[in-house]
Design an enzyme around this catalytic site. Structure first.
Site, PDB file in Angstrom:
ATOM      1  CB  THR A 102      -0.891   0.018   1.256  1.00 13.31           C
ATOM      2  OG1 THR A 102      -1.624  -1.202   1.315  1.00 13.31           O
ATOM      3  CG2 THR A 102      -1.863   1.185   1.191  1.00 13.31           C
ATOM      4  CE  LYS A 104       1.730   2.345   4.077  1.00 11.80           C
ATOM      5  NZ  LYS A 104       2.194   1.012   3.701  1.00 11.80           N
ATOM      6  CE  LYS A 127      -5.099  -1.254   1.545  1.00 14.21           C
ATOM      7  NZ  LYS A 127      -5.552  -2.471   2.197  1.00 14.21           N
TER       8      LYS A 127
HETATM    9  P1  NAD Z   1       6.196  -5.828   7.236  1.00 17.51           P
HETATM   10  O1  NAD Z   1       6.892  -4.661   7.852  1.00 17.51           O
HETATM   11  O2  NAD Z   1       5.919  -7.038   8.040  1.00 17.51           O
HETATM   12  O3  NAD Z   1       7.034  -6.315   5.934  1.00 17.51           O
HETATM   13  C1  NAD Z   1       7.716  -5.460   5.081  1.00 17.51           C
HETATM   14  C2  NAD Z   1       9.034  -6.148   4.729  1.00 17.51           C
HETATM   15  O4  NAD Z   1       9.724  -5.351   3.770  1.00 17.51           O
HETATM   16  C3  NAD Z   1       9.969  -6.311   5.931  1.00 17.51           C
HETATM   17  O5  NAD Z   1      10.300  -7.690   6.108  1.00 17.51           O
HETATM   18  C4  NAD Z   1      11.194  -5.497   5.552  1.00 17.51           C
HETATM   19  O6  NAD Z   1      12.418  -6.053   6.005  1.00 17.51           O
HETATM   20  C5  NAD Z   1      11.093  -5.529   4.037  1.00 17.51           C
HETATM   21  N1  NAD Z   1      11.887  -4.493   3.404  1.00 17.51           N
HETATM   22  C6  NAD Z   1      12.161  -3.231   3.849  1.00 17.51           C
HETATM   23  N2  NAD Z   1      12.985  -2.603   2.974  1.00 17.51           N
HETATM   24  C7  NAD Z   1      13.246  -3.497   1.979  1.00 17.51           C
HETATM   25  C8  NAD Z   1      14.027  -3.446   0.819  1.00 17.51           C
HETATM   26  N3  NAD Z   1      14.722  -2.354   0.485  1.00 17.51           N
HETATM   27  N4  NAD Z   1      14.062  -4.537   0.016  1.00 17.51           N
HETATM   28  C9  NAD Z   1      13.362  -5.638   0.335  1.00 17.51           C
HETATM   29  N5  NAD Z   1      12.596  -5.753   1.428  1.00 17.51           N
HETATM   30  C10 NAD Z   1      12.542  -4.687   2.249  1.00 17.51           C
HETATM   31  O7  NAD Z   1       4.860  -5.227   6.601  1.00 17.51           O
HETATM   32  P2  NAD Z   1       3.566  -6.054   6.097  1.00 17.51           P
HETATM   33  O8  NAD Z   1       2.575  -6.121   7.190  1.00 17.51           O
HETATM   34  O9  NAD Z   1       4.027  -7.292   5.412  1.00 17.51           O
HETATM   35  O10 NAD Z   1       2.985  -5.026   5.028  1.00 17.51           O
HETATM   36  C11 NAD Z   1       3.543  -4.867   3.729  1.00 17.51           C
HETATM   37  C12 NAD Z   1       2.663  -3.940   2.920  1.00 17.51           C
HETATM   38  O11 NAD Z   1       1.341  -4.480   2.863  1.00 17.51           O
HETATM   39  C13 NAD Z   1       2.518  -2.538   3.504  1.00 17.51           C
HETATM   40  O12 NAD Z   1       2.551  -1.608   2.451  1.00 17.51           O
HETATM   41  C14 NAD Z   1       1.181  -2.571   4.207  1.00 17.51           C
HETATM   42  O13 NAD Z   1       0.579  -1.277   4.267  1.00 17.51           O
HETATM   43  C15 NAD Z   1       0.408  -3.496   3.286  1.00 17.51           C
HETATM   44  N6  NAD Z   1      -0.724  -4.192   3.944  1.00 17.51           N
HETATM   45  C16 NAD Z   1      -0.562  -4.777   5.178  1.00 17.51           C
HETATM   46  C17 NAD Z   1      -1.642  -5.432   5.773  1.00 17.51           C
HETATM   47  C18 NAD Z   1      -1.500  -6.077   7.129  1.00 17.51           C
HETATM   48  O14 NAD Z   1      -2.531  -6.431   7.721  1.00 17.51           O
HETATM   49  N7  NAD Z   1      -0.284  -6.301   7.640  1.00 17.51           N
HETATM   50  C19 NAD Z   1      -2.877  -5.483   5.109  1.00 17.51           C
HETATM   51  C20 NAD Z   1      -3.004  -4.919   3.844  1.00 17.51           C
HETATM   52  C21 NAD Z   1      -1.906  -4.269   3.274  1.00 17.51           C
END
Ligand code: NAD
Length: 289
Positions: free
Chosen positions: A86, A236, A161
């Site tokens: 997102t 966010k 979204k």
């Molecule tokens: P998270 O923080 O668990 O995972 C993000 C991952 O990205 C981390 O493991 C981090 O190490 C990695 N990362 C950071 N910089 C990086 C780079 N340069 N190269 C590669 N990897 C890198 O977050 P999440 O909960 O998995 O969410 C991910 C996305 O999904 C976000 O944009 C969030 O808004 C969206 N989202 C999350 C949910 C939820 O319920 N968790 C629901 C819908 C959407």
């Protein structure tokens, strides 16, 4: 298909595992996470070499732009870059332009459904980008999710979204303040639920994610408001909605109010680390002033 998966956090890891379980060859990359069962490369550029589809699942637009700058030159011609994070609409469109200029397909495909949906393969994908790229990735959406809606050109997925989540933030606050008002009027919460859930005040937040413990749907309220969907993630997404509204000159007074309330809750009160439905105990404690 040969798939690269960049960003193996709470969402990315289970999504990648579902692709592996369906028989696809997946190479992952994450600078921090090393989830079990997923083969990882030493860099993002190494992970994407030879991939037909590159999926990214990253924290925000700035990180997406940095990752895209690294992987786009390393991707094979005709491959598709599909971002499921997102992020802000401008970052999604900028990355799509860069990818198109390099002869690649690009999609913005944010998801709804949370970690449970990612684990169970029941996410909803809202997708922006060219029809051909959507057709290429559709079989993967079908593995990771239950529904994929092609919303339009680049940025349309992120637009859908943030509009959806602006409604979610506003209706959660409305549902919580109504429960708190009902308490002060001496109305039993169960009766309040029985009426509203089948009347014109019903909503997903009331019916499917009831913020009152022991009433209605089982939800994080029944688990001490442990997320679920964290208040800071709601903030966010609300901020992304206001950033987009600013850029598009759209009047969104309720969205702005919801953003300000979640900002106060997360940054000045005790909302950080709580589910976004913990607005109810917040309102319970407060009076008019
Ligand atoms: P998270 O923080 O668990 O995972 C993000 C991952 O990205 C981390 O493991 C981090 O190490 C990695 N990362 C950071 N910089 C990086 C780079 N340069 N190269 C590669 N990897 C890198 O977050 P999440 O909960 O998995 O969410 C991910 C996305 O999904 C976000 O944009 C969030 O808004 C969206 N989202 C999350 C949910 C939820 O319920 N968790 C629901 C819908 C959407």
């Amino acid at each position: 298909m040969n798939i690269a998966f960049i960003g193996l956090g709470n969402m990315g890891a289970p999504m990648a595992r579902n692709l592996i379980a369906a028989g696809h060859a997946v190479t992952g990359f994450d600078p921090v996470a090393r989830p079990e069962g997923i083969v990882t490369a030493a860099s993002a550029a190494e992970a994407v070499a030879g991939a037909d589809v590159v999926i990214t699942m990253l924290p925000n637009g700035a990180i997406l732009r940095a990752v895209a700058a690294e992987v786009i030159p390393a991707m094979k011609p005709g491959a598709v870059l599909c971002d499921c994070s997102t992020v802000d609409v401008e970052s999604a469109r900028a990355v799509a332009e860069q990818a198109a200029a390099a002869g690649l397909g690009a999609l913005d495909a944010p998801v709804s459904g949370g970690v449970g949906g990612a684990t169970n393969g029941t996410l909803t994908f809202m997708v922006g980008g060219p029809e051909e790229a959507f057709a290429t990735v559709k079989p993967l959406f079908d593995i990771m999710g239950q529904k994929a809606v092609h919303c339009g050109a680049a940025g349309a997925g992120q637009s859908a979204k943030i509009c959806n989540n602006m409604i979610l933030g506003v209706t959660m606050i409305a549902t919580c303040e109504a429960f708190a008002l009902a308490d002060k009027l001496g109305l039993d919460r169960q009766k309040m639920f029985d009426v509203v859930s089948t009347s014109s005040g019903y909503s997903w937040t009331m019916n499917a994610y009831t913020p009152a413990p022991g009433v209605g749907a089982t939800s994080p309220a029944d688990n001490g408001y442990k997320p679920g969907f964290a208040a800071e993630l709601m903030l966010k997404d609300l901020r992304l909605s206001q950033q987009a509204a600013e850029a598009a000159d759209a009047d969104t007074p309720m969205g702005k109010l919801a953003t300000d309330l979640y900002a106060q809750f997360v940054e000045a009160e005790d909302g950080k680390g709580m589910d976004f439905s913990a607005m109810l105990p917040r309102f319970e404690k407060r009076g008019r002033s």
